[in-house]
Design a protein around this motif. Structure first.
Motif, PDB file in Angstrom:
ATOM      1  N   PRO A  26       2.285   4.719  -4.469  1.00 36.69           N
ATOM      2  CA  PRO A  26       0.904   5.088  -4.159  1.00 36.69           C
ATOM      3  C   PRO A  26       0.454   6.463  -4.632  1.00 36.69           C
ATOM      4  O   PRO A  26      -0.703   6.627  -5.020  1.00 36.69           O
ATOM      5  CB  PRO A  26       0.839   4.999  -2.633  1.00 36.69           C
ATOM      6  CG  PRO A  26       1.934   4.083  -2.249  1.00 36.69           C
ATOM      7  CD  PRO A  26       3.015   4.279  -3.273  1.00 36.69           C
ATOM      8  N   ASP A  36       3.947   0.878  -8.813  1.00 34.46           N
ATOM      9  CA  ASP A  36       3.039   0.837  -7.656  1.00 34.46           C
ATOM     10  C   ASP A  36       3.386   1.849  -6.574  1.00 34.46           C
ATOM     11  O   ASP A  36       3.204   1.590  -5.380  1.00 34.46           O
ATOM     12  CB  ASP A  36       2.949  -0.574  -7.053  1.00 34.46           C
ATOM     13  CG  ASP A  36       2.134  -1.500  -7.930  1.00 34.46           C
ATOM     14  OD1 ASP A  36       1.148  -1.027  -8.535  1.00 34.46           O
ATOM     15  OD2 ASP A  36       2.484  -2.694  -8.010  1.00 34.46           O
ATOM     16  N   TYR A  55      -2.834   5.170 -12.662  1.00 30.99           N
ATOM     17  CA  TYR A  55      -3.438   5.757 -11.467  1.00 30.99           C
ATOM     18  C   TYR A  55      -4.936   5.881 -11.710  1.00 30.99           C
ATOM     19  O   TYR A  55      -5.370   6.397 -12.738  1.00 30.99           O
ATOM     20  CB  TYR A  55      -2.827   7.129 -11.159  1.00 30.99           C
ATOM     21  CG  TYR A  55      -1.443   7.039 -10.560  1.00 30.99           C
ATOM     22  CD1 TYR A  55      -1.257   6.552  -9.267  1.00 30.99           C
ATOM     23  CD2 TYR A  55      -0.327   7.430 -11.274  1.00 30.99           C
ATOM     24  CE1 TYR A  55       0.007   6.459  -8.711  1.00 30.99           C
ATOM     25  CE2 TYR A  55       0.952   7.344 -10.725  1.00 30.99           C
ATOM     26  CZ  TYR A  55       1.099   6.852  -9.446  1.00 30.99           C
ATOM     27  OH  TYR A  55       2.354   6.765  -8.897  1.00 30.99           O
ATOM     28  N   GLU A  91      10.120   0.154  -3.843  1.00 32.61           N
ATOM     29  CA  GLU A  91       9.354  -0.435  -2.740  1.00 32.61           C
ATOM     30  C   GLU A  91       9.467   0.462  -1.509  1.00 32.61           C
ATOM     31  O   GLU A  91      10.554   0.854  -1.115  1.00 32.61           O
ATOM     32  CB  GLU A  91       9.898  -1.827  -2.406  1.00 32.61           C
ATOM     33  CG  GLU A  91       9.163  -2.531  -1.306  1.00 32.61           C
ATOM     34  CD  GLU A  91       7.843  -3.121  -1.760  1.00 32.61           C
ATOM     35  OE1 GLU A  91       6.956  -3.271  -0.902  1.00 32.61           O
ATOM     36  OE2 GLU A  91       7.707  -3.416  -2.957  1.00 32.61           O
ATOM     37  N   PRO A 134      -2.725   3.446  -7.614  1.00 34.34           N
ATOM     38  CA  PRO A 134      -2.273   2.755  -8.826  1.00 34.34           C
ATOM     39  C   PRO A 134      -2.855   1.334  -8.919  1.00 34.34           C
ATOM     40  O   PRO A 134      -2.975   0.633  -7.920  1.00 34.34           O
ATOM     41  CB  PRO A 134      -0.756   2.703  -8.652  1.00 34.34           C
ATOM     42  CG  PRO A 134      -0.535   2.735  -7.176  1.00 34.34           C
ATOM     43  CD  PRO A 134      -1.656   3.583  -6.628  1.00 34.34           C
ATOM     44  N   GLU A 135      -3.236   0.994 -10.121  1.00 35.28           N
ATOM     45  CA  GLU A 135      -3.708  -0.364 -10.378  1.00 35.28           C
ATOM     46  C   GLU A 135      -3.475  -0.681 -11.850  1.00 35.28           C
ATOM     47  O   GLU A 135      -3.848   0.100 -12.723  1.00 35.28           O
ATOM     48  CB  GLU A 135      -5.195  -0.496 -10.054  1.00 35.28           C
ATOM     49  CG  GLU A 135      -5.705  -1.927 -10.219  1.00 35.28           C
ATOM     50  CD  GLU A 135      -7.164  -2.051  -9.862  1.00 35.28           C
ATOM     51  OE1 GLU A 135      -7.981  -2.252 -10.773  1.00 35.28           O
ATOM     52  OE2 GLU A 135      -7.472  -1.916  -8.656  1.00 35.28           O
TER      53      GLU A 135
END
Length: 192
Positions: A137, A135, A160, A104, A155-156
């Motif tokens: 970025p 996640d 990526y 994070e 990212p999703e």
């Protein structure tokens, strides 16, 4: 240790961390995609590339820091543990964290390929997917075999969605939240 199958990792994260703590400093271990991985100790060109990138980041984004070799918990990818060559974060972000930090707040992870037998699977696939699943970025891959710099972004769903690759010597924009421009001509000096 439990044997690895398609749905079961080689060992638990706790077993991996115990092995990693006992390993000598000359060995760098990771636990990616349910498998124990040993990273090659970087050579001089590898280190020079990381220092080049660190200077670029410091000049363009002085409020950020590129931490070499900070372990990350890439939980989204089979409770993995990765040790990127670099993690770009706000300054002092990892203060108080242990050997394996939460991803994070990490803006970008960086890998510089090594000249070893499993760099294709490890750096170009497994770690890319682990960072996307966590996640993070942006994933920056400096590929010494291909002489390319590749930015994976957006990212999703554990992948990526954006990929930009340029040869050494090109100018490469790294998107927000990183927001820096890399002039990669200098990387040609580290190709041997």
């Amino acid at each position: 240790m439990t044997p690895r199958t398609a749905d079961r990792p080689q060992m638990s994260v706790e077993e991996f961390e115990q092995i990693a703590r006992a390993a000598p400093e000359t060995v760098r271990m990771e636990f990616i995609n349910g498998r124990l991985r040993v990273k090659s100790v970087p050579d001089g060109d590898h280190g020079a590339i990381i220092m080049w990138l660190l200077k670029q980041c410091m000049q363009q984004r002085p409020e950020l820091a590129l931490y070499p070799d900070q372990g990350l918990k890439v939980e989204g990818y089979r409770k993995g543990r990765a040790r990127p060559d670099g993690s770009l974060v706000p300054e002092d972000h990892f203060v108080g964290e242990g050997e394996w930090a939460d991803p994070e707040g990490v803006l970008m992870t960086v890998e510089v390929t090594s000249h070893d037998w499993d760099t294709d699977q490890r750096d170009r696939r497994d770690k890319r997917d682990a960072y996307a699943a966590a996640d993070i970025p942006v994933y920056l891959l400096i590929d010494r075999d291909e002489c390319t710099v590749t930015v994976h972004a957006d990212p999703e769903g554990g992948k990526y969605r954006s990929l930009t690759s340029r040869p050494y010597g090109a100018v490469l924009e790294i998107p927000d939240p990183v927001g820096i421009t890399l002039e990669t001509e200098k990387l040609k000096d580290y190709t041997h």
